[in-house]
Design a protein around this motif. Structure first.
Motif, PDB file in Angstrom:
ATOM      1  N   LEU A 207     -49.102 -22.765  40.206  1.00 24.01           N
ATOM      2  CA  LEU A 207     -48.562 -21.581  39.548  1.00 24.01           C
ATOM      3  C   LEU A 207     -47.588 -21.993  38.453  1.00 24.01           C
ATOM      4  N   ASP A 208     -47.856 -21.542  37.231  1.00 24.78           N
ATOM      5  CA  ASP A 208     -46.986 -21.868  36.093  1.00 24.78           C
ATOM      6  C   ASP A 208     -45.855 -20.860  35.968  1.00 24.78           C
ATOM      7  N   ASN A 209     -46.177 -19.569  36.106  1.00 23.79           N
ATOM      8  CA  ASN A 209     -45.197 -18.506  35.909  1.00 23.79           C
ATOM      9  C   ASN A 209     -44.729 -17.986  37.273  1.00 23.79           C
ATOM     10  N   THR A 210     -43.703 -18.618  37.829  1.00 24.51           N
ATOM     11  CA  THR A 210     -43.241 -18.236  39.160  1.00 24.51           C
ATOM     12  C   THR A 210     -42.526 -16.889  39.165  1.00 24.51           C
ATOM     13  N   SER A 211     -42.074 -16.418  38.015  1.00 20.40           N
ATOM     14  CA  SER A 211     -41.403 -15.119  37.957  1.00 20.40           C
ATOM     15  C   SER A 211     -42.378 -13.975  38.214  1.00 20.40           C
ATOM     16  N   ARG A 212     -43.652 -14.241  38.125  1.00 23.68           N
ATOM     17  CA  ARG A 212     -44.665 -13.214  38.389  1.00 23.68           C
ATOM     18  C   ARG A 212     -44.617 -12.767  39.851  1.00 23.68           C
ATOM     19  N   ILE A 213     -44.237 -13.671  40.759  1.00 27.71           N
ATOM     20  CA  ILE A 213     -44.128 -13.315  42.180  1.00 27.71           C
ATOM     21  C   ILE A 213     -43.094 -12.208  42.351  1.00 27.71           C
ATOM     22  N   LYS A 214     -41.939 -12.383  41.737  1.00 21.27           N
ATOM     23  CA  LYS A 214     -40.866 -11.395  41.829  1.00 21.27           C
ATOM     24  C   LYS A 214     -41.305 -10.062  41.228  1.00 21.27           C
ATOM     25  N   GLU A 215     -42.006 -10.123  40.121  1.00 23.31           N
ATOM     26  CA  GLU A 215     -42.478  -8.909  39.450  1.00 23.31           C
ATOM     27  C   GLU A 215     -43.464  -8.141  40.326  1.00 23.31           C
ATOM     28  N   VAL A 216     -44.389  -8.849  40.944  1.00 27.89           N
ATOM     29  CA  VAL A 216     -45.398  -8.207  41.799  1.00 27.89           C
ATOM     30  C   VAL A 216     -44.738  -7.619  43.042  1.00 27.89           C
ATOM     31  N   ARG A 217     -43.767  -8.328  43.620  1.00 27.73           N
ATOM     32  CA  ARG A 217     -43.049  -7.794  44.790  1.00 27.73           C
ATOM     33  C   ARG A 217     -42.352  -6.486  44.443  1.00 27.73           C
ATOM     34  N   ARG A 218     -41.732  -6.437  43.296  1.00 20.48           N
ATOM     35  CA  ARG A 218     -41.044  -5.215  42.883  1.00 20.48           C
ATOM     36  C   ARG A 218     -42.034  -4.086  42.607  1.00 20.48           C
ATOM     37  N   ASN A 219     -43.196  -4.437  42.038  1.00 19.00           N
ATOM     38  CA  ASN A 219     -44.219  -3.415  41.804  1.00 19.00           C
ATOM     39  C   ASN A 219     -44.728  -2.842  43.126  1.00 19.00           C
ATOM     40  N   ILE A 220     -44.868  -3.694  44.135  1.00 16.27           N
ATOM     41  CA  ILE A 220     -45.285  -3.220  45.453  1.00 16.27           C
ATOM     42  C   ILE A 220     -44.256  -2.239  45.991  1.00 16.27           C
ATOM     43  N   ALA A 221     -42.987  -2.568  45.842  1.00 15.08           N
ATOM     44  CA  ALA A 221     -41.928  -1.675  46.308  1.00 15.08           C
ATOM     45  C   ALA A 221     -41.949  -0.351  45.545  1.00 15.08           C
ATOM     46  N   ARG A 222     -42.205  -0.411  44.249  1.00 16.52           N
ATOM     47  CA  ARG A 222     -42.282   0.822  43.453  1.00 16.52           C
ATOM     48  C   ARG A 222     -43.444   1.700  43.910  1.00 16.52           C
ATOM     49  N   ILE A 223     -44.585   1.078  44.178  1.00 18.12           N
ATOM     50  CA  ILE A 223     -45.751   1.832  44.642  1.00 18.12           C
ATOM     51  C   ILE A 223     -45.443   2.488  45.981  1.00 18.12           C
TER      52      ILE A 223
END
Length: 68
Positions: A41-57
């Motif tokens: 994984l090159d862009n590790t910040s994507r994990i944080k972004e996806v976790r937050r999107n899950i919480a928003r959903i």
């Protein structure tokens, strides 16, 4: 403004569409974690972004269920 647009888009979707979106986000998170564990994984910040999107959903789903 990007986040607000994402949330507004979620609010216009039906419960089934939100559920599909949630399942897709969870699959993406699983794949990202797997890639991170294998150092692919090159862009590790994507994990944080996806976790937050899950919480928003999940938040939008809970609000819709309560009728807010």
């Amino acid at each position: 403004m990007k986040i607000n647009a994402f949330v507004e888009d979620l609010r216009t979707k039906s419960a089934a569409e939100l559920n599909e979106e949630l399942v897709a986000a969870k699959k993406e998170l699983f794949n990202l974690r797997f890639q991170n564990a294998t150092n692919q994984l090159d862009n590790t910040s994507r994990i944080k972004e996806v976790r937050r999107n899950i919480a928003r959903i999940q938040t939008v789903m809970a609000q819709a269920q309560k009728g807010v």
